[in-house]
Each structure stands twice: as C-alpha cells, then as structure tokens.
Design a protein around this motif. Structure first.
Motif, PDB file in Angstrom:
ATOM      1  N   UNK A  22      43.348  44.061  47.033  1.00 34.12           N
ATOM      2  CA  UNK A  22      43.039  43.114  45.952  1.00 34.12           C
ATOM      3  C   UNK A  22      41.671  43.427  45.337  1.00 34.12           C
ATOM      4  N   UNK A  23      41.613  43.433  44.019  1.00 32.49           N
ATOM      5  CA  UNK A  23      40.350  43.681  43.320  1.00 32.49           C
ATOM      6  C   UNK A  23      40.051  42.582  42.300  1.00 32.49           C
ATOM      7  N   UNK A  24      40.748  41.480  42.432  1.00 33.28           N
ATOM      8  CA  UNK A  24      40.555  40.344  41.531  1.00 33.28           C
ATOM      9  C   UNK A  24      39.508  39.412  42.140  1.00 33.28           C
ATOM     10  N   UNK A  25      38.359  39.261  41.476  1.00 35.14           N
ATOM     11  CA  UNK A  25      37.268  38.459  42.022  1.00 35.14           C
ATOM     12  C   UNK A  25      37.665  37.009  42.271  1.00 35.14           C
ATOM     13  N   UNK A  26      38.338  36.322  41.335  1.00 35.38           N
ATOM     14  CA  UNK A  26      38.745  34.939  41.619  1.00 35.38           C
ATOM     15  C   UNK A  26      39.639  34.807  42.847  1.00 35.38           C
TER      16      UNK A  26
END
Length: 214
Positions: free
Chosen positions: A34-38
């Motif tokens: 995962x590379x999605x900050x939220x």
C-alpha cells in the motif's frame, strides 16, 4: 532477561497465539504494497486503537517505537532529500504500524503459547525424523527478543545523548553488539541448563514458560 509479556486478561490476551501470528503475517503482506497515505494513516490509527483497548498499560507499551525514532527520522529525511517527501511519509507510517502491531502480539502472548503455535509450522519435519522443536524455538526467540534489542539500543542512545548532547552515533554499534552478544550468551546458558529445545516435554511441546528465561 527482560520479560516483554504484559500479564492481563484483555481480548487480545485471550486470542490464540496461532491466530495472532497468522493475523500479523496477513496484515503485513496486505499493508506492505500500500502506498496510499490516508489508508496507511487509518491503519496506524487502528493499531493505536488496539493499544488503547488494553488500557493505560497498553498505551504505555507504545514506547516500543522510541528506539526506532531516529531510524524513522533518517528514512524520512533521506526521501525528503531525494525530493520524494510523500514516499517518506508512506515508509514511516508503514514501518511504524507494522512494528507496533508485532509488538502488540509480543506483549500479549506468552512465550510457551507462541512456541507451541510456531511448532505447528515445523511439524512436517517430524515426518523426516527431525525435531520441530529447535527451529520453532529459534523463530520464537527472534520474535520475542527483537523488541528487546531495540530497547537496548534505545538505552544506549539515551545515555550517549545525555553525555554528548547528540542524538546518535555509529560509535553506539560497538557497545550494542557487545550487549547483544552477552544477552545471547545468557539466554543460551539458561536454555542449556534446562535441556535446550530437546528438554521440552513431548506431551507438551509448548512447555517453555516465559519465566524460565531469566
């Protein structure tokens, strides 16, 4: 030897060791790409919530992240220097969440329960005449004492900072290695005195109480 197990009767303490270890493995594999900050922020908040559910003592165990503070700062700084601040935030959040989750399993799982759960993974070795106890014990010790080594480094860093005013130095690696080796010798002597992995009772493969490693 410092005991990482936090005695209690919380919901997390009552979960089977195999379920916690499996959950840790599944979450680690799911979170790593995962590379999605939220999303990672939500995962980190969820992990913090799990600690809060253990009460005041559980929140106190968040100090396990302190030894990694310098490394996390260096990871972020490296990404910032290369112009990829967002990737630095992703890396820091992901690593912090996984370390805290692993520590949660450690503080809520007795060593004998963890050993018994890990031994099931090595049970097929018995088909070939090998004992599953030794590799299971090795894996359990790695899981158990990795946070201890982080604590040792944290103590050395704090002492160095108190003397010099600096937050860290490569010079800490020498005393850290010496203390780690001394700790390994103490654990090895304790296990040898109790019969090592071969000394575990056949009718109770997980019988290695946490208090026996001192």
């Amino acid at each position: 030897m410092i005991s990482l197990y936090m005695p209690g009767r919380s919901w997390c303490h009552r979960l089977p060791a195999w379920l916690k270890l499996t959950g840790l493995a599944v979450v680690s594999m799911a979170v790593f790409p995962i590379k999605d900050i939220p999303v990672l922020s939500a995962v980190l908040v969820l992990v913090l919530g799990l600690y809060a559910s253990l009460g005041t003592r559980g929140l106190g165990e968040l100090r396990a992240l302190r030894p990694m503070a310098l490394m996390l700062a260096m990871i972020f700084a490296l990404h910032a220097i290369t112009g990829d601040i967002w990737e630095g935030i992703v890396s820091v959040e992901r690593l912090a969440a996984l370390v805290l989750l692993a520590n949660l399993v450690t503080i809520t799982t007795r060593m004998d329960d963890m050993l018994q759960a890990v031994m099931r993974l090595f049970a097929p070795l018995g088909w070939f005449g090998f004992s599953p106890r030794k590799p299971a014990l090795a894996v359990t010790l790695v899981l158990r004492f990795a946070p201890v080594l982080l604590g040792v480094y944290s103590s050395l860093r704090e002492a160095y900072q108190a003397r010099t005013g600096k937050r860290g130095s490569w010079r800490l690696m020498g005393p850290f290695m010496l203390q780690s080796l001394a700790m390994a010798d103490n654990v090895a002597e304790a296990l040898t005195a109790r019969g090592s992995a071969d000394g575990l009772a056949d009718n109770n493969p997980g019988a290695l109480p946490a208090r026996t490693i001192t």
